[in-house]
Design an enzyme around this catalytic site. Sequence first.
Site: not given
Ligand code: 2AM
Length: 466
Positions: A75, A128-129, A182, A185-186, A189
């Site tokens: 994320k 993107s995609g 990117k 791009h958004n 979009e």
């Molecule tokens: P998770 O499954 O352990 O929540 C999208 O949210 C991705 O980012 C998921 O794979 C999530 O892992 C990961 N993610 C979100 N916060 C995170 C963090 N603080 N450290 C590592 N991975 C994280």
Amino acid sequence: MKAQIGLIGLAVMGQNLALNIARKGYTVSVYNRTASKTREFFESRVKGEPIIPTYDLKDFVESLEKPRKIVLMVKAGSAVDDTIEALLPHLDPGDLIVDGGNSHYLDTERRFKYLSERGILFLGMGVSGGEYGALHGPSLMPGGSRKAYELVEEILMKIAAKTEDGPCCTYIGERSAGHFVKMVHNGIEYAIMQAIAEVYDLMRKVMGMGSFEMADVFEEWNKGELNSFLVEITAKILRKVDEETGKPIVDLILDKAEQKGTGKWTAQAALDLGVPTSSLNLAVVERVISHFKGEREKLSQLLKKERKVVRDDHLLEKLKGALIFSTFLSFSQGVWLMNVASREFGYGLNVSEVLRVWKGGCIIRSKMIDFLREIVTDSGDHLLCDRSTRFLKEYLDDVKEVLKVAQENLVPVPVLSASFNYFLSMTEEKLPANLIQAQRDFFGAHTFERIDKEGAFHLDWWEGVV
Ligand code: 2AM
């Protein structure tokens, strides 16, 4: 045997990207903070692909061949920093981290510097995609050092979407260039999506068209100048029926548009850099307005809007023209922003190449990109030149008619009208900014320039005022 590349973050985008890489023949180690997700992914979706699940970050890093190449699909935000911090003790100089999330370009800038100081290579890569693209071929926008890019170029070229002009991947430019591009791009979009939505709104509110009829029109448009992913999916959306009620699903969806920030960042960056991106900005504002559903419901009682529904197929052609007009200007505003950012931030962008990468895989892929690439070299930063102005002039009557119909029926069309006004302002020799300068000088002594002599002037405007 060691894996050729590693991927951290197994939400759907990460899973799909890992599968895409593995299906191109590369061994991929995967890791996710929550181990159960890794297990679940491995058990449910990995069917013989060369994917190695790992459950400890140290094991993950050790499973990779050197120099290590690690793609982060976590994320955007602090998760990227947390993951980098957790990785650092296990990495060696010369290893590479690729952030494939939608990170803010200033975060990428900071991370690039931080990791460079530690001898770690870093790429901020726009992907993107959506989920489909990640699995079958995304558009990839990697930025950072060229040396870092070269470490993964072969893999990226293989997994990217393919077009007649090559794979949708290129080295975008220095440092945060990939994430900046990117983001733009958004932003584009957002504007095109809103322009399509406004056209749809007019079709239903002033032409009384039903979902399937509109689907037919968008499908038809998708065969011509408007051929694009967004027009194509709009047709598919309008045709989709809710299984429970038998109604078109679009009629049952709450009219509150969400956002993750990239459109807003584009508008912010454009304002900071002094680049006019009216259509993009207004698209963000309209999503914000959509959120005030309760207020809108109440206020709609105070202004009853009389609408004359007229079935005028003639108007459909005009709507098409207005959409072409607005789509072109959304792209051109984004291009202007990229050109200025490239100079300001020393990205070294090749905008024609950026546009090429947007020809396939990504959300804004469209036929119009070929035209944009033809004029990108013989126009200034903003893409308004002899050829494009002649092109836009052809649609001017359509836009005027559409805006007139929208106004008569009190239907909001912020992006279509922003595009129109942007074009009018850009092609206006004299704007009323002379009066604004006078006002500024009146109350703030900000001074003004004159058309008939050099210098900065200030007047005592109160003189003689009683
Ligand atoms: P998770 O499954 O352990 O929540 C999208 O949210 C991705 O980012 C998921 O794979 C999530 O892992 C990961 N993610 C979100 N916060 C995170 C963090 N603080 N450290 C590592 N991975 C994280």
